[in-house]
Every structure is written in structure tokens, then in C-alpha cells.
Motif scaffolding. Structure first.
Motif, PDB file in Angstrom:
ATOM      1  N   HIS A 136       0.821  -1.215   0.000  1.00  0.00           N
ATOM      2  CA  HIS A 136       0.000   0.000   0.000  1.00  0.00           C
ATOM      3  C   HIS A 136       0.858   1.269   0.000  1.00  0.00           C
ATOM      4  N   LEU A 137       2.049   1.179  -0.544  1.00  0.00           N
ATOM      5  CA  LEU A 137       2.980   2.308  -0.502  1.00  0.00           C
ATOM      6  C   LEU A 137       2.425   3.535  -1.229  1.00  0.00           C
ATOM      7  N   GLY A 138       1.728   3.322  -2.335  1.00  0.00           N
ATOM      8  CA  GLY A 138       1.165   4.453  -3.072  1.00  0.00           C
ATOM      9  C   GLY A 138       0.168   5.230  -2.232  1.00  0.00           C
ATOM     10  N   TYR A 139      -0.739   4.507  -1.593  1.00  0.00           N
ATOM     11  CA  TYR A 139      -1.733   5.148  -0.726  1.00  0.00           C
ATOM     12  C   TYR A 139      -1.046   5.877   0.429  1.00  0.00           C
ATOM     13  N   LEU A 140      -0.100   5.226   1.071  1.00  0.00           N
ATOM     14  CA  LEU A 140       0.607   5.834   2.203  1.00  0.00           C
ATOM     15  C   LEU A 140       1.367   7.086   1.788  1.00  0.00           C
ATOM     16  N   THR A 141       1.927   7.059   0.594  1.00  0.00           N
ATOM     17  CA  THR A 141       2.683   8.222   0.119  1.00  0.00           C
ATOM     18  C   THR A 141       1.771   9.426  -0.083  1.00  0.00           C
ATOM     19  N   VAL A 142       0.608   9.206  -0.697  1.00  0.00           N
ATOM     20  CA  VAL A 142      -0.329  10.309  -0.914  1.00  0.00           C
ATOM     21  C   VAL A 142      -0.845  10.847   0.418  1.00  0.00           C
ATOM     22  N   ALA A 143      -1.192   9.952   1.338  1.00  0.00           N
ATOM     23  CA  ALA A 143      -1.656  10.383   2.656  1.00  0.00           C
ATOM     24  C   ALA A 143      -0.581  11.180   3.389  1.00  0.00           C
ATOM     25  N   SER A 144       0.659  10.726   3.292  1.00  0.00           N
ATOM     26  CA  SER A 144       1.776  11.420   3.945  1.00  0.00           C
ATOM     27  C   SER A 144       1.998  12.795   3.332  1.00  0.00           C
ATOM     28  N   LEU A 145       1.910  12.869   2.014  1.00  0.00           N
ATOM     29  CA  LEU A 145       2.111  14.141   1.327  1.00  0.00           C
ATOM     30  C   LEU A 145       1.079  15.167   1.771  1.00  0.00           C
ATOM     31  N   LEU A 172       3.222   5.617  12.068  1.00  0.00           N
ATOM     32  CA  LEU A 172       4.673   5.678  11.925  1.00  0.00           C
ATOM     33  C   LEU A 172       5.087   5.744  10.456  1.00  0.00           C
ATOM     34  N   ALA A 173       4.424   4.962   9.610  1.00  0.00           N
ATOM     35  CA  ALA A 173       4.778   4.961   8.191  1.00  0.00           C
ATOM     36  C   ALA A 173       4.550   6.330   7.559  1.00  0.00           C
ATOM     37  N   THR A 174       3.419   6.975   7.877  1.00  0.00           N
ATOM     38  CA  THR A 174       3.153   8.287   7.294  1.00  0.00           C
ATOM     39  C   THR A 174       4.094   9.353   7.851  1.00  0.00           C
ATOM     40  N   PHE A 175       4.435   9.250   9.124  1.00  0.00           N
ATOM     41  CA  PHE A 175       5.383  10.203   9.698  1.00  0.00           C
ATOM     42  C   PHE A 175       6.748  10.096   9.011  1.00  0.00           C
TER      43      PHE A 175
END
Length: 304
Positions: A83-92, A199-202
Motif C-alpha cells: 500500500h505504498l502508493g496510498y501511504l505516500t499520498v496520505a503522507s504528502l 509511523l509509516a506516514t510520519f
């Protein structure tokens, strides 16, 4: 035992009520804590460059969350990759962009205005929920409109026109970013743990900020680490990031973005009170009337 209360339907209704109450309480906790972050951002506006404040905020947040989340995150590393794509957008949206814009806004507008403008983000959350098939209901819609009226009167100072400073425009962009992040939370993969997500989004958010942080250091230089700068950074790193984001994310999962967003209207009231107490920003009778509208909208809109 009361046979009515023991029915599956009654049990389900009781659990739903408990989840709803917990969700509203968590949304309120996040809102109150985040109110203090606007005051902290304003307090740092002339001592810590906005990008550097954001970067250190997330480093501190990572250090605060990691001891509790590292084992779960390691176990779910395959899910993170999936789910790296989703996590990246959420983090951004929620980590990299939103908080940097808040810090930038704090350089040219008051903490009170920051809180007022941010209160517009629940409108976008509610609109998105309605467009995706959700039902707001008459009571929540009326509460939303009452709260919006209070926010608009606060920002316009009772005038029919808006006189926005550059910082106000930065906060409009921040509100858009936060609303998009909150809506995106509803799509969080169910198998991804709350602490893993946090933690992943941070970490991803801090990594995306790192290049801008390097440029800021080269162009603007660093800042002095003294109580007046370290204290606010610890607040936004531990409480406004680790604690408030966990509470908000959990609230979204329990009651949805639109309903949690109504509680978010408490923020301009909290910010105004804190900014008056800590920064000396005035709160007049007209602002108190507007705050009453906001609070009334919150009470009305948060009930089913």
C-alpha cells in the motif's frame, strides 16, 4: 435480565452508541490539542523557518511513536510495500504539505485567523461524504451551516467582504490539504494497524520534507535551540503529532470524516482562547457571538 436489552439489535445499538461517543471524544481531543499547535506555530514565526519547524516536528513525532509502533510496523512491512502508493499520498497531504503550510501561514497572520480559516475544512469533508453516497441528515446539515456562518463572520469581522492577509491564503491551502487527508483516511486498508499507519506516514512525510529542509538550511541557516524554540517544537512533535493524529485517525474510523469534521469547528474557539491567554491576541464581543454560533453548530451537527 431485560429481554429487550438482550436482543442482538439492542446490543448492536449499544455498541454503536459507545463507538459514536468514543469517536466524538477522540475528535474533540485532537481538535483541542491541534488548537495549541497554531499558537506554537505563531510563536515560532520569527525564530524557526517554516520548513525547518515542520521537519523537526516530524522527527520528534517519529521518536515519540517509534517505541510503541516499531514491532507492529516491522510485522506489517509487506503490507506497507503493498500500500505504498496510498501511504505516500496520505503522507504528502497530511504530513508534508499541511503542516508546512500552517507554519508558513504563521509568519504573516494571527493564530486566531489560522484557527478560524482551518475550521472551513470540515465543509469539504462533508461535501465529499455526500458526493460519495453518504447521508448527512437535516440536523447535521443545519449544524454545519450554522458553524460555517460563525466562521465566516469571524474571518470577515462582520463585513460582507474578506480582507485576507498572505498568511490567510496559506491557511486556505492548508485547509484544503487537511480535508483531503481526512477524507482519504476512510480508505485506509483495514489490515493496516493504526500505529503502523501513523509511523509509516510520519517517516514518509519527513523523507519528502528532507530536500526542502536542506535547501532551507543552506539559504536561511539554522535556528538557536533554546527553551523558546525547543518547547513549542516538543509540543507540536509529541502532542500535536503523535497524540492528536492518532486520536483523529481513530475518530475518522469510528464516526466518519464529516461527523468528526463538525467537532473540528471547536478549533477556532480554542485557538482564540489560547492565543488571547498566551499571545495577547484580543477577543472582542463580536468574536464571542461568532464563537457561540460555532459551538451551537457543533452541538447540533455532532448528534445523529
Amino acid at each position: 435480565m431485560d429481554p429487550v436489552r438482550s436482543t442482538p439489535r439492542a446490543t448492536a445499538a449499544k455498541r454503536a452508541g459507545q463507538a459514536s461517543g468514543l469517536g466524538l471524544a477522540l475528535a474533540a481531543v485532537a481538535t483541542v490539542v491541534w488548537s495549541g499547535s497554531f499558537v506554537a506555530s505563531r510563536a515560532l514565526h520569527d525564530s524557526v523557518p517554516p520548513v525547518q519547524a515542520a521537519f523537526w516536528r516530524w522527527l520528534i513525532a517519529i521518536a515519540a511513536v517509534a517505541p510503541f509502533a516499531i514491532r507492529e510496523t516491522w510485522r506489517q512491512r509487506a503490507l506497507i510495500r503493498a500500500h505504498l502508493g496510498y501511504l505516500t499520498v496520505a503522507s504528502l497531504l497530511g504530513i508534508t504539505v499541511y503542516n508546512t503550510l500552517v507554519n508558513q501561514a504563521g509568519t504573516s497572520t494571527s493564530a486566531g485567523n489560522m484557527g478560524m480559516i482551518m475550521a472551513a475544512s470540515p465543509v469539504l469533508m462533508a461535501v465529499h461524504e455526500r458526493l460519495t453516497g453518504g447521508r448527512l441528515g437535516a440536523r447535521r446539515t443545519i449544524g454545519l451551516l450554522v458553524a460555517v456562518a460563525g466562521v465566516l463572520l469571524l474571518v470577515s469581522k462582520g463585513s460582507l467582504t474578506l480582507d485576507l492577509a498572505p498568511g490567510d491564503l496559506w491557511m486556505v491551502a492548508a485547509a484544503l490539504s487537511f480535508a483531503s487527508y481526512s477524507v482519504l483516511l476512510r480508505r485506509r486498508p483495514a489490515e493496516l494497524g493504526s500505529l503502523t499507519f501513523l509511523l509509516a506516514t510520519f517517516v514518509l512525510g519527513a523523507l519528502m520534507l528532507a530536500p526542502a529542509y536542506g535547501v532551507s538550511l543552506a539559504v536561511q541557516g539554522g535556528f538557536d535551540a533554546r527553551p523558546a524554540t525547543v518547547g513549542p517544537l516538543l509540543y507540536v512533535g509529541v502532542l500535536s503529532s503523535a497524540v492528536a493524529f492518532f486520536a483523529w485517525n481513530k475518530a475518522i474510523s469510528l464516526i466518519g470524516a464529516a461527523r468528526a469534521g463538525v467537532v473540528y469547528y471547536l478549533q477556532p474557539v480554542c485557538v482564540a482562547l489560547l492565543s488571547y491567554r498566551l499571545l495577547g491576541e484580543a477577543t472582542g464581543p463580536a468574536q464571542l457571538v461568532c464563537m457561540a454560533l460555532i459551538l451551537g453548530g457543533v452541538v447540533l451537527g455532532s448528534r445523529r
